[in-house]
Write a protein that holds these residues in place. Sequence first.
Motif, PDB file in Angstrom:
ATOM      1  N   ARG A  47       0.877  -1.178   0.000  1.00 26.79           N
ATOM      2  CA  ARG A  47       0.000   0.000   0.000  1.00 26.79           C
ATOM      3  C   ARG A  47       0.908   1.219   0.000  1.00 26.79           C
ATOM      4  O   ARG A  47       1.492   1.582   1.014  1.00 26.79           O
ATOM      5  CB  ARG A  47      -0.922   0.003   1.211  1.00 26.79           C
ATOM      6  N   HIS A  48       1.015   1.858  -1.159  1.00 26.75           N
ATOM      7  CA  HIS A  48       2.036   2.896  -1.327  1.00 26.75           C
ATOM      8  C   HIS A  48       1.541   4.300  -1.032  1.00 26.75           C
ATOM      9  O   HIS A  48       2.342   5.227  -0.903  1.00 26.75           O
ATOM     10  CB  HIS A  48       2.618   2.845  -2.733  1.00 26.75           C
ATOM     11  N   GLY A  49       0.213   4.504  -0.945  1.00 26.08           N
ATOM     12  CA  GLY A  49      -0.333   5.782  -0.526  1.00 26.08           C
ATOM     13  C   GLY A  49      -0.352   6.871  -1.574  1.00 26.08           C
ATOM     14  O   GLY A  49      -0.805   7.986  -1.290  1.00 26.08           O
ATOM     15  N   MET A  50       0.105   6.597  -2.797  1.00 23.23           N
ATOM     16  CA  MET A  50       0.207   7.637  -3.815  1.00 23.23           C
ATOM     17  C   MET A  50      -0.951   7.589  -4.802  1.00 23.23           C
ATOM     18  O   MET A  50      -1.547   6.546  -5.032  1.00 23.23           O
ATOM     19  CB  MET A  50       1.520   7.482  -4.598  1.00 23.23           C
ATOM     20  N   THR A  51      -1.234   8.736  -5.392  1.00 27.05           N
ATOM     21  CA  THR A  51      -2.049   8.761  -6.599  1.00 27.05           C
ATOM     22  C   THR A  51      -1.145   8.424  -7.774  1.00 27.05           C
ATOM     23  O   THR A  51       0.082   8.406  -7.655  1.00 27.05           O
ATOM     24  CB  THR A  51      -2.673  10.145  -6.821  1.00 27.05           C
ATOM     25  N   LEU A  52      -1.748   8.197  -8.945  1.00 28.29           N
ATOM     26  CA  LEU A  52      -0.949   7.908 -10.131  1.00 28.29           C
ATOM     27  C   LEU A  52      -0.027   9.080 -10.469  1.00 28.29           C
ATOM     28  O   LEU A  52       1.139   8.896 -10.824  1.00 28.29           O
ATOM     29  CB  LEU A  52      -1.864   7.592 -11.316  1.00 28.29           C
ATOM     30  N   GLY A  53      -0.551  10.290 -10.351  1.00 29.44           N
ATOM     31  CA  GLY A  53       0.268  11.461 -10.628  1.00 29.44           C
ATOM     32  C   GLY A  53       1.449  11.575  -9.694  1.00 29.44           C
ATOM     33  O   GLY A  53       2.560  11.952 -10.105  1.00 29.44           O
ATOM     34  N   GLU A  54       1.250  11.251  -8.431  1.00 27.34           N
ATOM     35  CA  GLU A  54       2.344  11.294  -7.463  1.00 27.34           C
ATOM     36  C   GLU A  54       3.364  10.210  -7.742  1.00 27.34           C
ATOM     37  O   GLU A  54       4.581  10.429  -7.575  1.00 27.34           O
ATOM     38  CB  GLU A  54       1.776  11.158  -6.049  1.00 27.34           C
ATOM     39  N   LEU A  55       2.899   9.032  -8.168  1.00 23.10           N
ATOM     40  CA  LEU A  55       3.828   7.974  -8.534  1.00 23.10           C
ATOM     41  C   LEU A  55       4.730   8.436  -9.678  1.00 23.10           C
ATOM     42  O   LEU A  55       5.937   8.185  -9.683  1.00 23.10           O
ATOM     43  CB  LEU A  55       3.052   6.712  -8.921  1.00 23.10           C
ATOM     44  N   GLY A  56       4.153   9.145 -10.650  1.00 25.44           N
ATOM     45  CA  GLY A  56       4.956   9.709 -11.718  1.00 25.44           C
ATOM     46  C   GLY A  56       5.968  10.711 -11.188  1.00 25.44           C
ATOM     47  O   GLY A  56       7.113  10.768 -11.654  1.00 25.44           O
ATOM     48  N   ASN A  57       5.574  11.524 -10.219  1.00 25.39           N
ATOM     49  CA  ASN A  57       6.503  12.457  -9.578  1.00 25.39           C
ATOM     50  C   ASN A  57       7.673  11.719  -8.941  1.00 25.39           C
ATOM     51  O   ASN A  57       8.831  12.119  -9.073  1.00 25.39           O
ATOM     52  CB  ASN A  57       5.777  13.263  -8.494  1.00 25.39           C
ATOM     53  N   MET A  58       7.359  10.636  -8.214  1.00 21.51           N
ATOM     54  CA  MET A  58       8.420   9.877  -7.552  1.00 21.51           C
ATOM     55  C   MET A  58       9.363   9.273  -8.586  1.00 21.51           C
ATOM     56  O   MET A  58      10.586   9.283  -8.417  1.00 21.51           O
ATOM     57  CB  MET A  58       7.821   8.784  -6.657  1.00 21.51           C
ATOM     58  N   HIS A  59       8.793   8.757  -9.668  1.00 28.23           N
ATOM     59  CA  HIS A  59       9.632   8.198 -10.724  1.00 28.23           C
ATOM     60  C   HIS A  59      10.578   9.254 -11.278  1.00 28.23           C
ATOM     61  O   HIS A  59      11.779   9.020 -11.438  1.00 28.23           O
ATOM     62  CB  HIS A  59       8.769   7.638 -11.853  1.00 28.23           C
ATOM     63  N   GLN A  60      10.051  10.416 -11.580  1.00 31.41           N
ATOM     64  CA  GLN A  60      10.865  11.461 -12.178  1.00 31.41           C
ATOM     65  C   GLN A  60      11.950  11.956 -11.230  1.00 31.41           C
ATOM     66  O   GLN A  60      13.052  12.289 -11.654  1.00 31.41           O
ATOM     67  CB  GLN A  60       9.983  12.628 -12.613  1.00 31.41           C
TER      68      GLN A  60
END
Length: 394
Positions: A173-186
């Motif tokens: 359970r990572h707690g992120m939205t999809l947009g936030e996951l993209g932020n973390m990736h970047q």
Amino acid sequence: MKIATGLEVLMNDSQLQKEFKGNVALLCHNASIDAHYGHAALRFKTLFGTRFVKLFGPQHGFSTDAQDNMIETAHVEHPFFKIPVYSLYSETRVPTDAMLDGIDHFFVDLQDVGCRMYTYIYTLTLLLEKCMDKDIEVIVLDRPNPLNGTTLEGNVLDPKYASFIGRHPIPVRHGMTLGELGNMHQRFWAGKSIKYRVIKMRHWDRSMFFEDTKLPWLLPSPNLARFESALTFPTTVLFEGTQLSEGRGTTQSLEIVGHPKIEPYALYEGHLKRALEKTGLEGVALRPITFLPTFQKHRDQVCGGFQIHVTDKKKFEPWRVGQWLMRELFYLMEGDFKWLQPPYEYDYVNLPIDIINGTDRLRHWVEQNESMEMLESFEDFEAYRHRFESIKLY
């Protein structure tokens, strides 16, 4: 106030729309809808006209009708939109140069389920990596994390077990939205920046579960027809790595587990009821049931098993419940409990349970019947917590 998804924010902001001057593509699926059940592709056709040039679908397809892992979908031309629909769960998981040709703005509108084993987040990160050397802007139309945006649970992925159901070092359970996951990736994994932006939701609060948003739920994959199924998904997805059914082929898929050799009432009254009480796990009840899968594991065989009922979603810890139930059934079923054998998600070497868990330590924990306290030793979150706090958008 009423929550507006990224799609609705875009559709209702004429100034924002003017920022996208070139050709656009859209990665979406069955759940890519607005509050009035209008599909994103229809909205894009109205908004962008002939500049809307390509559609893409993730695992399970643009129409969200393809079952299970390793069931690929084909590339087609859509009969209504008259544009190509490219599958990113086909002979490739990564869009090819030809697929991306002629695109200026690539929109992503996918309903995720907030669990590491769900592939849509990796479809996004593979797209971001592919666009590093291209003049293409990637835009996420953000949607809620249905499991809320505050609770973190489960082990962080061991990179040795990376796969398409776990590419990055995040917890279950990572707690992120999809947009936030993209932020973390970047910020932490990309190595090179690209044109990336998130069209944020309005009025979403991180403490919300999906039902708190009052948004309509449409299945984001074929076996998550109800919000309740998304709640129990981190529990039951673990059983994909076993020979037990996780309810596929029934009307309660991913809310139940079972096997033809289980007599549910005997196991529940004789052991599981008291064992669950001793764990201290809250917000959950097990109910003995029988069910008949119409496809996949144990097709047309009566299975005994258990439905996982969430009695308090704020206290429910689905990952812990799943690991505990697996350990108990491993011993109660004796030789009838078996691990699923490879291949799984195109890994022909590692056991599926280890790919799903993102480690082999949890399988050993089950096999060695270690205490519940051992689960705490898998939760080294500090590095992840630091990253998580740094990329929040809400």
